[in-house]
Write a protein that holds these residues in place. Sequence first.
Motif, PDB file in Angstrom:
ATOM      1  N   TRP A  89      -2.562  -2.327  12.918  1.00 33.99           N
ATOM      2  CA  TRP A  89      -2.856  -2.409  11.481  1.00 33.99           C
ATOM      3  C   TRP A  89      -2.528  -1.099  10.783  1.00 33.99           C
ATOM      4  O   TRP A  89      -1.883  -1.089   9.735  1.00 33.99           O
ATOM      5  CB  TRP A  89      -4.329  -2.772  11.278  1.00 33.99           C
ATOM      6  CG  TRP A  89      -4.833  -2.535   9.877  1.00 33.99           C
ATOM      7  CD1 TRP A  89      -4.312  -3.040   8.716  1.00 33.99           C
ATOM      8  CD2 TRP A  89      -5.939  -1.716   9.490  1.00 33.99           C
ATOM      9  NE1 TRP A  89      -5.037  -2.592   7.626  1.00 33.99           N
ATOM     10  CE2 TRP A  89      -6.041  -1.782   8.076  1.00 33.99           C
ATOM     11  CE3 TRP A  89      -6.863  -0.949  10.202  1.00 33.99           C
ATOM     12  CZ2 TRP A  89      -7.029  -1.094   7.367  1.00 33.99           C
ATOM     13  CZ3 TRP A  89      -7.853  -0.270   9.495  1.00 33.99           C
ATOM     14  CH2 TRP A  89      -7.922  -0.345   8.093  1.00 33.99           C
ATOM     15  N   ARG A  90      -2.950   0.013  11.369  1.00 29.07           N
ATOM     16  CA  ARG A  90      -2.688   1.308  10.741  1.00 29.07           C
ATOM     17  C   ARG A  90      -1.190   1.602  10.692  1.00 29.07           C
ATOM     18  O   ARG A  90      -0.686   2.158   9.706  1.00 29.07           O
ATOM     19  CB  ARG A  90      -3.416   2.429  11.496  1.00 29.07           C
ATOM     20  CG  ARG A  90      -4.919   2.349  11.455  1.00 29.07           C
ATOM     21  CD  ARG A  90      -5.455   2.140  10.049  1.00 29.07           C
ATOM     22  NE  ARG A  90      -5.014   3.180   9.119  1.00 29.07           N
ATOM     23  CZ  ARG A  90      -5.055   3.063   7.796  1.00 29.07           C
ATOM     24  NH1 ARG A  90      -5.482   1.944   7.239  1.00 29.07           N
ATOM     25  NH2 ARG A  90      -4.656   4.051   7.020  1.00 29.07           N
ATOM     26  N   GLU A  91      -0.456   1.242  11.727  1.00 28.50           N
ATOM     27  CA  GLU A  91       0.995   1.441  11.733  1.00 28.50           C
ATOM     28  C   GLU A  91       1.655   0.582  10.660  1.00 28.50           C
ATOM     29  O   GLU A  91       2.565   1.040   9.957  1.00 28.50           O
ATOM     30  CB  GLU A  91       1.555   1.103  13.116  1.00 28.50           C
ATOM     31  CG  GLU A  91       1.144   2.097  14.198  1.00 28.50           C
ATOM     32  CD  GLU A  91       1.564   1.661  15.585  1.00 28.50           C
ATOM     33  OE1 GLU A  91       1.524   2.500  16.505  1.00 28.50           O
ATOM     34  OE2 GLU A  91       1.921   0.474  15.762  1.00 28.50           O
ATOM     35  N   TRP A  92       1.204  -0.661  10.538  1.00 30.79           N
ATOM     36  CA  TRP A  92       1.729  -1.560   9.501  1.00 30.79           C
ATOM     37  C   TRP A  92       1.426  -1.005   8.115  1.00 30.79           C
ATOM     38  O   TRP A  92       2.279  -1.043   7.218  1.00 30.79           O
ATOM     39  CB  TRP A  92       1.097  -2.939   9.679  1.00 30.79           C
ATOM     40  CG  TRP A  92       1.326  -3.882   8.539  1.00 30.79           C
ATOM     41  CD1 TRP A  92       2.401  -4.700   8.345  1.00 30.79           C
ATOM     42  CD2 TRP A  92       0.448  -4.116   7.424  1.00 30.79           C
ATOM     43  NE1 TRP A  92       2.253  -5.425   7.180  1.00 30.79           N
ATOM     44  CE2 TRP A  92       1.061  -5.086   6.597  1.00 30.79           C
ATOM     45  CE3 TRP A  92      -0.793  -3.607   7.053  1.00 30.79           C
ATOM     46  CZ2 TRP A  92       0.471  -5.549   5.421  1.00 30.79           C
ATOM     47  CZ3 TRP A  92      -1.384  -4.060   5.879  1.00 30.79           C
ATOM     48  CH2 TRP A  92      -0.752  -5.022   5.076  1.00 30.79           C
ATOM     49  N   TYR A  93       0.233  -0.478   7.938  1.00 31.81           N
ATOM     50  CA  TYR A  93      -0.192   0.057   6.643  1.00 31.81           C
ATOM     51  C   TYR A  93       0.753   1.165   6.183  1.00 31.81           C
ATOM     52  O   TYR A  93       1.160   1.213   5.019  1.00 31.81           O
ATOM     53  CB  TYR A  93      -1.618   0.593   6.771  1.00 31.81           C
ATOM     54  CG  TYR A  93      -2.335   0.843   5.458  1.00 31.81           C
ATOM     55  CD1 TYR A  93      -3.205  -0.109   4.937  1.00 31.81           C
ATOM     56  CD2 TYR A  93      -2.161   2.032   4.759  1.00 31.81           C
ATOM     57  CE1 TYR A  93      -3.882   0.114   3.745  1.00 31.81           C
ATOM     58  CE2 TYR A  93      -2.831   2.259   3.567  1.00 31.81           C
ATOM     59  CZ  TYR A  93      -3.691   1.299   3.061  1.00 31.81           C
ATOM     60  OH  TYR A  93      -4.347   1.529   1.874  1.00 31.81           O
ATOM     61  N   VAL A  94       1.115   2.047   7.102  1.00 29.05           N
ATOM     62  CA  VAL A  94       2.030   3.144   6.777  1.00 29.05           C
ATOM     63  C   VAL A  94       3.449   2.617   6.577  1.00 29.05           C
ATOM     64  O   VAL A  94       4.142   2.987   5.624  1.00 29.05           O
ATOM     65  CB  VAL A  94       2.000   4.211   7.889  1.00 29.05           C
ATOM     66  CG1 VAL A  94       3.077   5.267   7.647  1.00 29.05           C
ATOM     67  CG2 VAL A  94       0.620   4.859   7.966  1.00 29.05           C
ATOM     68  N   GLN A  95       3.876   1.737   7.474  1.00 26.15           N
ATOM     69  CA  GLN A  95       5.235   1.200   7.406  1.00 26.15           C
ATOM     70  C   GLN A  95       5.478   0.454   6.099  1.00 26.15           C
ATOM     71  O   GLN A  95       6.550   0.580   5.482  1.00 26.15           O
ATOM     72  CB  GLN A  95       5.474   0.262   8.588  1.00 26.15           C
ATOM     73  CG  GLN A  95       6.854  -0.381   8.605  1.00 26.15           C
ATOM     74  CD  GLN A  95       7.028  -1.329   9.782  1.00 26.15           C
ATOM     75  OE1 GLN A  95       6.360  -1.200  10.802  1.00 26.15           O
ATOM     76  NE2 GLN A  95       7.913  -2.289   9.642  1.00 26.15           N
ATOM     77  N   GLU A  96       4.501  -0.321   5.659  1.00 24.48           N
ATOM     78  CA  GLU A  96       4.644  -1.093   4.419  1.00 24.48           C
ATOM     79  C   GLU A  96       4.333  -0.272   3.174  1.00 24.48           C
ATOM     80  O   GLU A  96       4.462  -0.773   2.062  1.00 24.48           O
ATOM     81  CB  GLU A  96       3.727  -2.320   4.461  1.00 24.48           C
ATOM     82  CG  GLU A  96       4.092  -3.340   5.517  1.00 24.48           C
ATOM     83  CD  GLU A  96       5.445  -3.972   5.275  1.00 24.48           C
ATOM     84  OE1 GLU A  96       5.820  -4.150   4.091  1.00 24.48           O
ATOM     85  OE2 GLU A  96       6.137  -4.284   6.261  1.00 24.48           O
ATOM     86  N   ARG A  97       3.903   0.969   3.364  1.00 28.15           N
ATOM     87  CA  ARG A  97       3.587   1.877   2.252  1.00 28.15           C
ATOM     88  C   ARG A  97       2.584   1.221   1.300  1.00 28.15           C
ATOM     89  O   ARG A  97       2.782   1.126   0.091  1.00 28.15           O
ATOM     90  CB  ARG A  97       4.869   2.266   1.520  1.00 28.15           C
ATOM     91  CG  ARG A  97       5.905   2.914   2.439  1.00 28.15           C
ATOM     92  CD  ARG A  97       7.197   3.229   1.740  1.00 28.15           C
ATOM     93  NE  ARG A  97       7.020   4.271   0.729  1.00 28.15           N
ATOM     94  CZ  ARG A  97       8.015   4.766  -0.004  1.00 28.15           C
ATOM     95  NH1 ARG A  97       9.251   4.319   0.176  1.00 28.15           N
ATOM     96  NH2 ARG A  97       7.777   5.699  -0.896  1.00 28.15           N
TER      97      ARG A  97
END
Length: 295
Positions: free
Chosen positions: A52-60
């Motif tokens: 989730w945290r990786e997705w949060y950063v990736q999707e800005r």
Amino acid sequence: MSSPNLSDAVPAFKESLGSHYDPSQHSDILLGRFLKARNFDVPLATAMFIKWREWYVQERVDDILQTFTFPELPALREIYPRFQHKTDKQGRMVVYNQFGKLDVSKIFQITTPERMLTYEIRESEKLEKYRFPALSKKAGRNVDKVVLVLDVAGFPFMQFYRIQAVLGKIAENNSNYHPETLGQVLIINAPFIFKAIWKLIINIIPAETAAKCNILGSDYQETLLNLIDAENVPKFFGGTCECPGGCERADVGPWNDGTVKGYPDEFWEGFRKRDLDAAAAAAAAAAGISASDEK
């Protein structure tokens, strides 16, 4: 065998998360939702949280909250009415989807699947960071679930395949990145053919979501009113509420009705105005282009 104890599992979860855990951002309630989503298996919950945290950063996502506008919203709502409206008897926000009015042939003339997904990301963050806290303050306890009412009367089921992918992706994102936020789903005005369509739908939504669905025909009102007080249900669904300008446009609840101190908040409520301003600017630009073409 006794059920897992949340208070025992959370400390172990925090330790497992290490630097991924930020006490200023990640409440025990949030951590508990990830644990519940993975049946209190700490390694699995840890992997889910980090993803989730990786997705949060990736999707800005932070940038989406600050800068994304969705000027298509007014036009999209005309062919796909979907709106938040008050709460059920447990204090959970109720979201109505009038799928029967959805014009599948026009939806991707108005917007794109990618922009729809980005809009849903923005609205999910608004739910987490703005609506849920207001609902919780109103109820005097934690409230972090929603109720969905899906009206499928008149829905062109044979065209479902056109939006199957984007709806499936929205459901997947909500399950993976906003776990345990769906309280209940009422599918109303479901015709006989819906049973066949449902076999397709359950293949694109998480199993835990499908388990929360209650499929009802045209005699849904007793069930709906057992769940939601009549004064909180739009009149066109069998309740008594008649919001000025229409319940489907009101977006009213504890987050902005003045019953909770500190709400409404200018930034979060400003999303609608920013969308409308962007729509007006786009319309003006289009009108200017048309005028110049006529010269």
